[in-house]
Scaffold this motif. Sequence first.
Motif, PDB file in Angstrom:
ATOM      1  N   LYS A 157       2.240   4.404 -25.456  1.00 51.33           N
ATOM      2  CA  LYS A 157       1.244   4.764 -24.445  1.00 51.33           C
ATOM      3  C   LYS A 157      -0.166   4.405 -24.910  1.00 51.33           C
ATOM      4  CE  LYS A 157       4.168   7.238 -21.838  1.00 51.33           C
ATOM      5  NZ  LYS A 157       4.883   6.489 -20.853  1.00 51.33           N
ATOM      6  N   ILE A 158      -0.896   3.792 -23.999  1.00 51.84           N
ATOM      7  CA  ILE A 158      -2.256   3.338 -24.300  1.00 51.84           C
ATOM      8  C   ILE A 158      -3.247   4.476 -24.096  1.00 51.84           C
ATOM      9  CG2 ILE A 158      -4.102   1.776 -23.573  1.00 51.84           C
ATOM     10  CD1 ILE A 158      -1.898  -0.240 -22.811  1.00 51.84           C
ATOM     11  N   GLU A 159      -4.109   4.672 -25.086  1.00 50.37           N
ATOM     12  CA  GLU A 159      -5.193   5.651 -24.993  1.00 50.37           C
ATOM     13  C   GLU A 159      -6.492   4.984 -24.539  1.00 50.37           C
ATOM     14  OE1 GLU A 159      -7.762   7.749 -28.385  1.00 50.37           O
ATOM     15  OE2 GLU A 159      -5.716   8.582 -28.242  1.00 50.37           O
ATOM     16  N   LYS A 160      -6.757   3.791 -25.098  1.00 46.44           N
ATOM     17  CA  LYS A 160      -8.035   3.121 -24.827  1.00 46.44           C
ATOM     18  C   LYS A 160      -7.869   1.617 -25.054  1.00 46.44           C
ATOM     19  CE  LYS A 160     -11.273   3.497 -27.998  1.00 46.44           C
ATOM     20  NZ  LYS A 160     -12.361   3.946 -28.867  1.00 46.44           N
ATOM     21  N   ILE A 161      -8.642   0.828 -24.297  1.00 50.63           N
ATOM     22  CA  ILE A 161      -8.653  -0.629 -24.458  1.00 50.63           C
ATOM     23  C   ILE A 161     -10.103  -1.082 -24.583  1.00 50.63           C
ATOM     24  CG2 ILE A 161      -8.049  -2.857 -23.437  1.00 50.63           C
ATOM     25  CD1 ILE A 161      -5.911  -1.392 -21.773  1.00 50.63           C
ATOM     26  N   GLU A 162     -10.376  -1.919 -25.586  1.00 47.98           N
ATOM     27  CA  GLU A 162     -11.711  -2.495 -25.761  1.00 47.98           C
ATOM     28  C   GLU A 162     -11.600  -4.015 -25.815  1.00 47.98           C
ATOM     29  OE1 GLU A 162     -12.758  -0.410 -29.401  1.00 47.98           O
ATOM     30  OE2 GLU A 162     -14.294   0.667 -28.264  1.00 47.98           O
ATOM     31  N   PHE A 163     -12.464  -4.667 -25.071  1.00 45.84           N
ATOM     32  CA  PHE A 163     -12.529  -6.126 -25.057  1.00 45.84           C
ATOM     33  C   PHE A 163     -13.719  -6.541 -25.918  1.00 45.84           C
ATOM     34  CE2 PHE A 163     -10.067  -4.993 -21.436  1.00 45.84           C
ATOM     35  CZ  PHE A 163      -9.183  -6.038 -21.227  1.00 45.84           C
ATOM     36  N   ILE A 164     -13.473  -7.432 -26.849  1.00 41.80           N
ATOM     37  CA  ILE A 164     -14.471  -7.840 -27.842  1.00 41.80           C
ATOM     38  C   ILE A 164     -14.692  -9.351 -27.736  1.00 41.80           C
ATOM     39  CG2 ILE A 164     -14.981  -7.892 -30.330  1.00 41.80           C
ATOM     40  CD1 ILE A 164     -12.811  -5.569 -30.505  1.00 41.80           C
ATOM     41  N   GLY A 165     -15.945  -9.774 -27.950  1.00 42.45           N
ATOM     42  CA  GLY A 165     -16.250 -11.197 -27.972  1.00 42.45           C
ATOM     43  C   GLY A 165     -16.206 -11.845 -26.606  1.00 42.45           C
ATOM     44  N   MET A 166     -16.542 -11.099 -25.580  1.00 44.37           N
ATOM     45  CA  MET A 166     -16.402 -11.578 -24.203  1.00 44.37           C
ATOM     46  C   MET A 166     -17.738 -11.994 -23.581  1.00 44.37           C
ATOM     47  SD  MET A 166     -13.216 -11.043 -24.037  1.00 44.37           S
ATOM     48  CE  MET A 166     -12.553 -10.896 -22.432  1.00 44.37           C
TER      49      MET A 166
END
Length: 177
Positions: A157-166
């Motif tokens: 189960k996913i708690e958090k998603i972060e996109f980096i270098g975008m």
Amino acid sequence: MPLINSLTLIFYIMKNLFIKLILTINLLLIYNCKAQTSNDYVTFYNDVVPKLNTIVPNKTQFYGQNFSNFYSELQNKNVSIVMLNYDSKNELSREYYVLRLFFAPINMWSFAINNSYRFPIVDITFENEIPSQIEQIASQAEMKWNYNLVQFFSTMKIEKIEFIGMNGYNSQDRSLK
């Protein structure tokens, strides 16, 4: 005797010209290879990042959901994961909660690093600790993404998603999305 000196001089000049020609050709080849690699990386970046950016506004819909749902979304957007890494939530912990996904082709990594280009990366923090078997599975796969890893993470189960270098391949803006 003057004929020998003239021939020696001509030979010396020809040898120097030949060496200069070879050096010039090598420099042009190196420059062209670098330009091609630069174009390849920029093309890759400009292809994958807009696809990832379409997921950013809706990333919270994956919170509390299985990783397989997020992975399906990546597949639907034709985004391929190349490599992975895993990490703890904080520096003091030895428990792994974070899955880091890399999309850049491996043959472009050194060029991107040498030119301080940004890598598009997605960090996924899971609600529960990643099982310790990840070390063995990832090591066997040489940290390359594969079907076994898809299966391994699928029900987490996913708690958090972060996109980096975008924010652009050469952007100084390192803010997360």
